[in-house]
Design an enzyme around this catalytic site. Structure first.
Site, short mmCIF file in Angstrom:
data_model
loop_
_atom_site.label_atom_id
_atom_site.label_comp_id
_atom_site.label_asym_id
_atom_site.label_seq_id
_atom_site.Cartn_x
_atom_site.Cartn_y
_atom_site.Cartn_z
N HIS B 122 -10.78 0.41 2.12
CA HIS B 122 -9.54 -0.35 2.15
C HIS B 122 -9.78 -1.58 3.05
O HIS B 122 -10.55 -1.50 4.00
CB HIS B 122 -8.47 0.55 2.76
CG HIS B 122 -7.08 0.02 2.73
ND1 HIS B 122 -6.61 -0.91 3.63
CD2 HIS B 122 -6.04 0.31 1.92
CE1 HIS B 122 -5.34 -1.16 3.37
NE2 HIS B 122 -4.96 -0.44 2.33
N ASP B 199 -11.75 6.67 8.04
CA ASP B 199 -10.41 6.25 7.64
C ASP B 199 -9.74 7.46 6.98
O ASP B 199 -10.08 7.83 5.86
CB ASP B 199 -10.51 5.07 6.67
CG ASP B 199 -9.16 4.68 6.08
OD1 ASP B 199 -8.18 5.42 6.28
OD2 ASP B 199 -9.11 3.64 5.39
N GLN B 202 -5.77 8.56 3.64
CA GLN B 202 -5.47 9.29 2.41
C GLN B 202 -5.89 10.75 2.47
O GLN B 202 -5.62 11.50 1.53
CB GLN B 202 -6.16 8.62 1.21
CG GLN B 202 -5.69 7.21 0.93
CD GLN B 202 -4.23 7.13 0.53
OE1 GLN B 202 -3.61 8.13 0.12
NE2 GLN B 202 -3.65 5.95 0.67
N LYS B 225 2.36 7.89 5.35
CA LYS B 225 1.75 8.44 4.12
C LYS B 225 1.83 9.96 4.10
O LYS B 225 1.33 10.60 3.18
CB LYS B 225 0.30 7.98 4.01
CG LYS B 225 0.17 6.47 3.78
CD LYS B 225 -1.26 6.07 3.57
CE LYS B 225 -1.49 4.59 3.74
NZ LYS B 225 -1.01 3.78 2.60
N CYS B 363 -5.65 -3.17 -2.12
CA CYS B 363 -6.31 -3.57 -0.87
C CYS B 363 -7.78 -3.19 -0.90
O CYS B 363 -8.34 -2.75 0.12
CB CYS B 363 -5.64 -2.95 0.35
SG CYS B 363 -3.95 -3.49 0.56
C1 LIG Z 1 -7.51 4.34 2.56
C2 LIG Z 1 -6.51 3.56 3.34
N1 LIG Z 1 -6.85 3.04 4.51
C3 LIG Z 1 -5.99 2.34 5.26
C4 LIG Z 1 -4.70 2.11 4.85
C5 LIG Z 1 -3.79 1.31 5.73
O1 LIG Z 1 -2.79 2.10 6.23
P1 LIG Z 1 -1.55 1.48 6.99
O2 LIG Z 1 -1.03 0.38 6.12
O3 LIG Z 1 -0.60 2.62 7.11
O4 LIG Z 1 -2.04 1.00 8.31
C6 LIG Z 1 -4.29 2.64 3.63
C7 LIG Z 1 -2.93 2.43 3.10
O5 LIG Z 1 -2.47 1.40 2.73
C8 LIG Z 1 -5.22 3.37 2.86
O6 LIG Z 1 -4.86 3.87 1.68
#
Ligand SMILES: Cc1ncc(COP(=O)(O)O)c(C=O)c1O
Lengths: 148, 409
Positions: B122, B199, B202, B225, B363
């Site tokens: 991401h 990370d 998910q 999430k 993203c």
């Molecule tokens: C795999 C992954 N990493 C990072 C993020 C970023 O998370 P957040 O927007 O809650 O900081 C997301 C979600 O958008 C994600 O799906």
């Protein structure tokens, strides 16, 4: 599986003419010796357009585009480039204003013959998140002629 | 499978109608809906407990501090953190990863060093490392994927030959649903002396996560999430690493003593929690953990994987639909395209039937480039989704096909 017919609102949005411009875009490609060039993206869905113009004096002689994106943005670009051919710049900007008005639900604009095929996009006004898609090529046009 | 209809009754928002249809919420990889228990916990916090934490000398402030620290312990237990002080509350995964890059990264990465990421990361686990590498004159090495959307282990091995200082990867891909062999990747990275950043945005909501079993060094998660409020989340880290790291943000709460021109810093985790924290978020996150644990993460994972399988079977029966990602080792994320119908058009058409999916690059632009598509449509499941939701998705997709001149299979 539910195969009932789509809502009338959707059928108005995805008219034959729009899908035709989406699948067989007019004026797609790049110009030789453009006088104006602008690249824009719609960060929401990643729609992209590179618009090129050849302006001679005050008249847009030719407009071409390279783009990737949804049916609405691509059809709008295709229709726009058709319409711009041999239009004086002030008239092109007036069309951009008419188009914007139509997107915001102005019914007089939606009946304005000067918009040509673009009137098929009037249904987009019922889908607020998609208005940006339809206006992307027009914003590129405005940027292009105003930046010079 | 879980009784999705019964679970749904706990989520007030899901009782809504959208465009005259039952709301079918299939964008859980973006954010999740909140159960009554979480909403009540947040409201109750403000009705009975609200005060600024770690400051007041009065009973109310002490109760607020206790609630905040109890939430920390709850989150620590949920992912089997090394210690509660190894849990730093953040706004979410993005802030947690920026904290690691901005503090650990800046202190440990030098010119000529390498940081490894993957082509499925991401942007929030990519851009902070780009910024760090640009600042330090370090090299960012992106590990390639296999054709079916897994991390290419031989390329991962080649990347490790550079003896990177940091190796970052997602446990579960938000765009493809791939569940990566995180413990194995961490072991390989540690063998060359790298710090391992996972990370967990998910994975935490959907799998039984044990960070000690993974043996990573840093693990980032987002509360929103996993049924908790937006703006809640955490960095879970080995306490010894946090101890050695410089602060990230300066301000109140993170200091010990402050002079005119310098300061000493508070103990961990407070050293990394400058300013008034999101206490309601932490309290809501703790309530979400309770809710998820009562059902059981194994059962949730099983349920979502079964739903994803049903969805893949149904969608691939539609002529023209392509589903991306691996066939197995996947979570409840189904990314797809349908002929030449742009995903954004698919999302608009589905929305008319009350079906919420995501369309776009998720993203993950480097990944989209590799898949050679500008965007995909993505349905992502959670515990309140049932087979009826998959049916609604497939039915609505057939309508989208009809509008674009595709004949239903
Ligand atoms: C795999 C992954 N990493 C990072 C993020 C970023 O998370 P957040 O927007 O809650 O900081 C997301 C979600 O958008 C994600 O799906």
């Amino acid at each position: 599986m539910d195969t009932s017919l789509p809502e009338p609102k959707l059928s108005t949005l995805y008219q034959e003419l729009i899908l035709d411009h989406y699948r067989r875009p007019r004026n797609k490609g790049s110009l030789e010796g453009p006088t104006h060039a602008v690249s824009l993206t719609n960060p929401l869905c990643g729609d992209e357009i590179d618009l090129q113009l050849r302006v001679d004096g005050d008249v847009i002689r030719e407009a071409r585009f390279i783009g990737r994106g949804c049916s609405i943005s691509q059809a709008s670009a295709s229709m726009m480039t058709q319409l711009l051919k041999d239009k004086p710049v002030p008239q092109a900007l007036a069309l951009a204003e008419r188009m914007t008005a139509m997107m915001h639900g102005d019914e007089a604009a939606a009946r304005d013959k000067s918009l040509g095929d673009l009137r098929a996009l009037a249904g987009v006004s019922k889908f607020p998140v998609r208005i940006k898609c339809a206006l992307l090529p027009w914003n590129a046009l405005t940027d292009a002629v105003k930046s010079s | 499978m879980l009784d999705a209809a019964r679970i749904r009754a706990d989520f007030p928002l899901l009782e809504q109608q959208e465009n005259g249809h039952r709301l079918v919420y299939l964008d859980n990889a973006a954010t999740t809906q909140k159960p009554e228990a979480v909403l009540a916990a947040v409201a109750d916090y403000y009705r009975t407990t609200n005060a600024n934490v770690h400051r007041g000398a009065y009973s109310l402030a002490i109760r607020a501090t206790e609630a905040y620290e109890a939430a920390r312990a709850k989150v620590a237990g949920f992912v089997n953190a090394w210690a509660p002080e190894g849990v730093v509350f953040t706004r979410g995964t993005t802030e947690a990863l920026n904290l690691v890059a901005g503090s650990y990264g800046r202190a440990n990465v030098r010119a000529g060093d390498t940081v490894v990421v993957t082509a499925m990361d991401h942007h929030s686990n990519l851009v902070p490392w780009q910024i760090l590498c640009q600042e330090k004159g370090a090299t960012l090495r992106m590990v390639e994927l296999t054709d079916d959307g897994r991390i290419d282990l031989s390329d991962f091995g080649r990347a490790l030959e550079r003896r990177p200082k940091i190796v970052a990867f997602p446990f579960v891909s938000n765009a493809l649903g791939t569940v990566n062999p995180a413990a194995q990747l961490a072991r390989l990275a540690h063998a060359v002396g790298a710090a391992v950043v996972v990370d967990g945005a998910q994975s935490t909501p959907h799998l039984n996560v044990d960070v000690q079993l993974l043996d990573c060094d840093f693990y980032a998660l987002s509360g929103h999430k996993m049924l908790a409020p937006m703006g809640s989340g955490a960095l879970v880290a080995k306490p010894a690493l946090l101890e050695a790291m410089p602060p990230y943000h300066g301000g109140g709460e993170m200091i010990s003593r402050v002079w005119d021109d310098h300061a000493t810093y508070n103990k961990i985790p407070h050293k990394f929690e400058a300013g008034t924290p999101n206490v309601e978020g932490a309290v809501g996150l703790a309530a979400a953990v309770d809710y998820l644990e009562a059902i059981g993460l194994e059962r949730i994972a099983e349920h979502e994987q079964a739903l994803a399988q049903v969805a893949i079977d149904k969608l691939t029966q539609i002529d023209g639909v392509t589903v991306y990602g691996p066939r197995d080792h996947r979570a409840g994320v189904v990314s797809f395209t349908y002929g030449d119908i742009h995903p954004h058009d698919i999302a608009t058409i589905l929305d008319q039937d009350g079906v919420c999916i995501r369309a776009g690059h998720h993203c993950a632009q480097p990944l989209m480039r590799r898949l050679n598509v500008p965007a995909t449509a993505r349905a992502s499941f959670y515990l309140y989704n049932g087979r009826d939701d998959v049916d609604a998705l497939a039915g609505s997709l057939v309508k989208a096909g009809a509008l674009f001149g595709y004949v239903p299979a």
